[in-house]
Design a protein around this motif. Structure first.
Motif, mmCIF file in Angstrom:
data_model
loop_
_atom_site.group_PDB
_atom_site.id
_atom_site.type_symbol
_atom_site.label_atom_id
_atom_site.label_comp_id
_atom_site.label_asym_id
_atom_site.label_seq_id
_atom_site.Cartn_x
_atom_site.Cartn_y
_atom_site.Cartn_z
ATOM 1 N N SER A 120 -4.635 0.721 6.517
ATOM 2 C CA SER A 120 -5.100 1.920 5.807
ATOM 3 C C SER A 120 -5.900 2.827 6.736
ATOM 4 O O SER A 120 -5.679 4.036 6.765
ATOM 5 N N LEU A 174 0.808 -1.221 0.000
ATOM 6 C CA LEU A 174 0.000 0.000 0.000
ATOM 7 C C LEU A 174 0.843 1.274 0.000
ATOM 8 O O LEU A 174 0.293 2.375 0.023
ATOM 9 N N ASP A 219 0.463 8.947 -1.462
ATOM 10 C CA ASP A 219 -0.391 9.921 -2.139
ATOM 11 C C ASP A 219 -1.481 10.418 -1.199
ATOM 12 O O ASP A 219 -1.804 11.611 -1.174
ATOM 13 N N ARG A 220 -2.057 9.515 -0.419
ATOM 14 C CA ARG A 220 -3.096 9.911 0.534
ATOM 15 C C ARG A 220 -2.525 10.824 1.611
ATOM 16 O O ARG A 220 -3.171 11.770 2.062
ATOM 17 N N GLU A 236 2.753 3.235 -2.068
ATOM 18 C CA GLU A 236 2.570 4.341 -3.010
ATOM 19 C C GLU A 236 1.196 4.989 -2.864
ATOM 20 O O GLU A 236 1.071 6.216 -2.867
ATOM 21 N N GLU A 237 0.174 4.168 -2.733
ATOM 22 C CA GLU A 237 -1.192 4.682 -2.579
ATOM 23 C C GLU A 237 -1.323 5.535 -1.316
ATOM 24 O O GLU A 237 -1.922 6.619 -1.338
ATOM 25 N N GLN A 282 -4.357 -5.052 5.362
ATOM 26 C CA GLN A 282 -4.363 -3.878 4.494
ATOM 27 C C GLN A 282 -5.463 -2.903 4.909
ATOM 28 O O GLN A 282 -5.224 -1.697 4.989
#
Length: 167
Positions: A103, A21, A27-28, A23-24, A99
Motif C-alpha cells: 500500500s 487490496l 479507488d485510491r 479494489e481499495e 499489504q
C-alpha cells in the motif's frame, strides 16, 4: 488472478496481498489522479466543466485501470519480490506486512507518476474523462508504455508469456 510476469515471480503471499487490496487501491489511484490533475492543471481550483466532471465522476470502466494496477503490482514484485520471509516480532502476519508495504509503495508510485502530464492525461482519458472505447484503449497502451519507461523496464512477450527486463 495476477499474471506471472517474470520467471521468478513466485512471491505468492505478496501476490495475494496485492489481489486483496485491488479494489481499495484502484479507488485510491483515482483519488490521487484527481489530486494530480488539480496540482498540474488547476492549482487555483477554479471550477470549469472539465474540472467539475473530474471531481464529480465516480463511475467509469474499471477494467483498464485494473490493468494499470496489475502492471504496477508486477513492477513492485519484480523490484521487491524476494520470496524469503523475514522474522516478524510485532504480531503481524506476513500477509499483513506485505499489504502495508505494498500500500505504501503503491501510493508512492501513483504520486510519483502523478507529477507527469503524460501519465495524468492518459489515465484521465480512460477513467474520469472516458468517452469512447477506442480512445480509452489508445490511452491504456500509452499509459502502460509510459509506466514501463518510467520504471526503466521492458515487457517482452514470447511464447505467450510476458517477461519483465531491466532496460
Amino acid at each position: 488472478m495476477i499474471q506471472k510476469l517474470f520467471p521468478l515471480d513466485k512471491n505468492y503471499i505478496l501476490r495475494q496481498a496485492q489481489s486483496m487490496l485491488e479494489e481499495e487501491l484502484i479507488d485510491r489511484m483515482v483519488f490521487e489522479l484527481k489530486r494530480s490533475y488539480t496540482s498540474l492543471y488547476n492549482p487555483l481550483q477554479l471550477m470549469d466543466t472539465t474540472y467539475a466532471q473530474i471531481l464529480d465522476t465516480f463511475v467509469f470502466p474499471r477494467e483498464r485501470v485494473r490493468l494499470i494496477y496489475r502492471q504496477l503490482c508486477g513492477i513492485y514484485r519484480y523490484k521487491h519480490g524476494d520470496n524469503q520471509l523475514e522474522m516478524l516480532f510485532d504480531g503481524r502476519t506476513h500477509l499483513e506486512k506485505f499489504q502495508e508495504d505494498w500500500s505504501a509503495a503503491f501510493i508512492s508510485y501513483v504520486r510519483e507518476l502523478g507529477l507527469y502530464e503524460q501519465y495524468v492525461k492518459t489515465m484521465l482519458r480512460m477513467t474520469l474523462l472516458f468517452d469512447t472505447e477506442s480512445r480509452a484503449e489508445w490511452a491504456e497502451n500509452h499509459c502502460k508504455a509510459y509506466i514501463n519507461h518510467h520504471f526503466e523496464l521492458k515487457v517482452i512477450k514470447r511464447h505467450g508469456e510476458l517477461r519483465l527486463k531491466v532496460g
